[in-house]
Design an enzyme around this catalytic site. Structure first.
Site, short mmCIF file in Angstrom:
data_model
loop_
_atom_site.label_atom_id
_atom_site.label_comp_id
_atom_site.label_asym_id
_atom_site.label_seq_id
_atom_site.Cartn_x
_atom_site.Cartn_y
_atom_site.Cartn_z
N TYR A 1 -11.09 -71.53 -79.83
CA TYR A 1 -11.21 -70.49 -78.70
C TYR A 1 -10.64 -71.40 -77.53
CZ TYR A 1 -12.89 -67.70 -75.09
OH TYR A 1 -12.91 -66.81 -73.89
N GLU B 1 -17.62 -60.12 -71.98
CA GLU B 1 -18.48 -60.99 -70.94
C GLU B 1 -19.77 -60.42 -70.52
OE1 GLU B 1 -17.75 -64.13 -69.91
OE2 GLU B 1 -15.72 -64.45 -70.45
N TRP C 1 -21.88 -68.00 -75.92
CA TRP C 1 -20.48 -67.74 -75.83
C TRP C 1 -20.35 -67.79 -77.32
CZ3 TRP C 1 -17.82 -64.20 -74.12
CH2 TRP C 1 -16.47 -64.24 -74.55
#
Length: 200
Positions: free
Chosen positions: A29, A51, A59
Site C-alpha cells: 500500500y 478513512e 489502517w
C-alpha cells in the site's frame, strides 16, 4: 543512510517508515498507492469512506477488509450506495467482511448521497482538491507529521455544510495524505515526491 531516523531500510534497500514495514500488505500500500493523486469521484468516495471506517482502528485492519468493503458497498459507486435502505444497513451490520459499526455505515450512505449532490459544484474530487495547501510538510521524523491543518479544518467544515458526516479535520487530513494533496512521506523515504504533485 536515510536522512530521517524513523526510516527503516528493508532488504530491498528502500527506506520506509516503520509502519509501512510491518507487513507485506502495508508495504505494498505504501509503495504503490498511499499519497498518489486520486482525482475521480469513485476513488475519492472510496478513500473518504475507508478513512471514516478507520477512525479509532488501525489502517491494517481496513486494508485487510478492503475487498469486503468494496463488495459490500457496490464497488464504492456513490449511486449504488446512495440507494441503500434500512434493510441494506441491517445486511451490512451482519457482514463480517467489513467493520460493523452502524454510525459509520449510515455515514457511508449519507456521504454517497452528498457526493451525488456535490456534482452540481463540480464533483467530490475537485471539491476536495480545491483545499490543497500552497505548501506541504517536510517531516524527518514521525513526530513531525501533522495530524490536521488549517486546510483540513476548512475542508471538514465545508463538507459538513454540504451534508457529509464523519468528516472531522483529523480524518480529512488523513484523506489529504492518502490522495496526494499533501506529501507527508518522511524526507529520505524512497516515496518522497513520488506523487508528482510536490517536489522531493
Amino acid at each position: 543512510m536515510p536522512e530521517a531516523p524513523d526510516l527503516h531500510v528493508a532488504s530491498d534497500g528502500l527506506a520506509r517508515p516503520a509502519w509501512a514495514a510491518r507487513s507485506e500488505l502495508l508495504r505494498h500500500y505504501y509503495d504503490n498507492e498511499w499519497g498518489m493523486p486520486v482525482r475521480d469521484e469513485r476513488g475519492m468516495y472510496e478513500r473518504l469512506t475507508l478513512e471514516t471506517f478507520q477512525s479509532g482502528l488501525s489502517w491494517a485492519v481496513i486494508l485487510r477488509k478492503r475487498p469486503g468493503f468494496r463488495d459490500a458497498f457496490g464497488g464504492f459507486a456513490p449511486d449504488v450506495v446512495a440507494a441503500y435502505t434500512g434493510a441494506d444497513v441491517d445486511r451490512l451490520l451482519a457482514d463480517a467482511r467489513i467493520v460493523r459499526n452502524r454510525a459509520k455505515i449510515l455515514a457511508a450512505v449519507t456521504n454517497a448521497r452528498a457526493t451525488i449532490d456535490l456534482r452540481a459544484e463540480g464533483g467530490l474530487a475537485d471539491f476536495v482538491w480545491s483545499f490543497q495547501p500552497a505548501t506541504t510538510p517536510r517531516p524527518r521524523r514521525m513526530s513531525e507529521v501533522p495530524t490536521r491543518s488549517v486546510e483540513s479544518e476548512a475542508l471538514a467544515k465545508a463538507l459538513r455544510s454540504r451534508g457529509f458526516t464523519f468528516v472531522g479535520p483529523t480524518t480529512m487530513f488523513a484523506l489529504m495524505e492518502a490522495v496526494g494533496m499533501v506529501d507527508t512521506h518522511l524526507v529520505g523515504s524512497h516515496r518522497r515526491g513520488s506523487s508528482g504533485v510536490w517536489p522531493a
